[in-house]
Design a protein around this motif. Sequence first.
Motif, PDB file in Angstrom:
ATOM      1  N   ASN A 133       0.827  -1.218   0.000  1.00 27.19           N
ATOM      2  CA  ASN A 133       0.000   0.000   0.000  1.00 27.19           C
ATOM      3  C   ASN A 133       0.856   1.260   0.000  1.00 27.19           C
ATOM      4  O   ASN A 133       0.532   2.245  -0.677  1.00 27.19           O
ATOM      5  CB  ASN A 133      -0.968  -0.017   1.178  1.00 27.19           C
ATOM      6  CG  ASN A 133      -2.138  -0.953   0.935  1.00 27.19           C
ATOM      7  OD1 ASN A 133      -2.683  -1.004  -0.157  1.00 27.19           O
ATOM      8  ND2 ASN A 133      -2.505  -1.717   1.952  1.00 27.19           N
ATOM      9  N   ALA A 134       1.966   1.244   0.749  1.00 30.29           N
ATOM     10  CA  ALA A 134       2.888   2.392   0.752  1.00 30.29           C
ATOM     11  C   ALA A 134       3.529   2.572  -0.617  1.00 30.29           C
ATOM     12  O   ALA A 134       3.688   3.704  -1.093  1.00 30.29           O
ATOM     13  CB  ALA A 134       3.957   2.192   1.830  1.00 30.29           C
ATOM     14  N   LYS A 136       2.243   1.698  -3.516  1.00 29.34           N
ATOM     15  CA  LYS A 136       1.202   2.214  -4.390  1.00 29.34           C
ATOM     16  C   LYS A 136       1.044   3.718  -4.187  1.00 29.34           C
ATOM     17  O   LYS A 136       0.999   4.496  -5.150  1.00 29.34           O
ATOM     18  CB  LYS A 136      -0.119   1.498  -4.095  1.00 29.34           C
ATOM     19  CG  LYS A 136      -1.300   1.973  -4.941  1.00 29.34           C
ATOM     20  CD  LYS A 136      -2.558   1.174  -4.589  1.00 29.34           C
ATOM     21  CE  LYS A 136      -3.771   1.645  -5.333  1.00 29.34           C
ATOM     22  NZ  LYS A 136      -3.841   1.148  -6.699  1.00 29.34           N
ATOM     23  N   LYS A 137       0.982   4.144  -2.934  1.00 28.28           N
ATOM     24  CA  LYS A 137       0.827   5.569  -2.617  1.00 28.28           C
ATOM     25  C   LYS A 137       2.012   6.370  -3.188  1.00 28.28           C
ATOM     26  O   LYS A 137       1.825   7.428  -3.791  1.00 28.28           O
ATOM     27  CB  LYS A 137       0.739   5.742  -1.100  1.00 28.28           C
ATOM     28  CG  LYS A 137       0.519   7.151  -0.640  1.00 28.28           C
ATOM     29  CD  LYS A 137       0.395   7.212   0.879  1.00 28.28           C
ATOM     30  CE  LYS A 137       0.294   8.630   1.370  1.00 28.28           C
ATOM     31  NZ  LYS A 137       0.259   8.706   2.835  1.00 28.28           N
ATOM     32  N   GLU A 140       1.958   6.312  -7.252  1.00 30.87           N
ATOM     33  CA  GLU A 140       0.836   6.967  -7.932  1.00 30.87           C
ATOM     34  C   GLU A 140       0.759   8.468  -7.655  1.00 30.87           C
ATOM     35  O   GLU A 140      -0.101   9.143  -8.200  1.00 30.87           O
ATOM     36  CB  GLU A 140      -0.494   6.292  -7.544  1.00 30.87           C
ATOM     37  CG  GLU A 140      -0.612   4.896  -8.099  1.00 30.87           C
ATOM     38  CD  GLU A 140      -1.940   4.222  -7.799  1.00 30.87           C
ATOM     39  OE1 GLU A 140      -2.201   3.166  -8.382  1.00 30.87           O
ATOM     40  OE2 GLU A 140      -2.734   4.750  -6.965  1.00 30.87           O
ATOM     41  N   HIS A 141       1.659   8.971  -6.846  1.00 31.94           N
ATOM     42  CA  HIS A 141       1.630  10.412  -6.538  1.00 31.94           C
ATOM     43  C   HIS A 141       2.888  11.115  -6.994  1.00 31.94           C
ATOM     44  O   HIS A 141       3.862  10.569  -7.303  1.00 31.94           O
ATOM     45  CB  HIS A 141       1.437  10.633  -5.047  1.00 31.94           C
ATOM     46  CG  HIS A 141       0.057  10.223  -4.607  1.00 31.94           C
ATOM     47  ND1 HIS A 141      -0.199   8.977  -4.101  1.00 31.94           N
ATOM     48  CD2 HIS A 141      -1.128  10.856  -4.642  1.00 31.94           C
ATOM     49  CE1 HIS A 141      -1.474   8.869  -3.818  1.00 31.94           C
ATOM     50  NE2 HIS A 141      -2.067   9.999  -4.133  1.00 31.94           N
TER      51      HIS A 141
END
Length: 141
Positions: A133-134, A136-137, A140-141
């Motif tokens: 999840n980290a 992905k964050k 994607e930013h």
Amino acid sequence: MGTCYNKIEINSSADKVWNTVSNFHDMSWAPDVIASLSKVGEKGGHEVGAKRVLNEAIHETLIEIDPQRRTFSYSIDDGPGPVSKDAVSNYKGVVKVTESDNGCLVEWSSTFESENDNEVSEFCDPIYMALLNALKKAAEH
């Protein structure tokens, strides 16, 4: 033999995600999961034999890296509780990044030998999901 398997789809290029995750000595992309990473020894973060200590507790060694296939594997040499050297052996974690229709798929899996496979999985799976999840964050930013 015990196993863990987690995956996540990331809306970013496989190359970008690989460049983020592949340096064994850099987990700055996961500040809420990895509070500290200490490099051990002289090997660089993309060299087999590179060693690190995560959160002053989990000792790991990079055992394979293949940039063309966007995959690396590592051992856990010692750690707390269910991943201590007395509780688990032959721990091999594998991170693999592959292209997908919406960007890329990242898979984080492991195999190991333990007297209590469920304890190891219950310890590792939430960490792997938090790391994915980290990632992905960050990607994607």
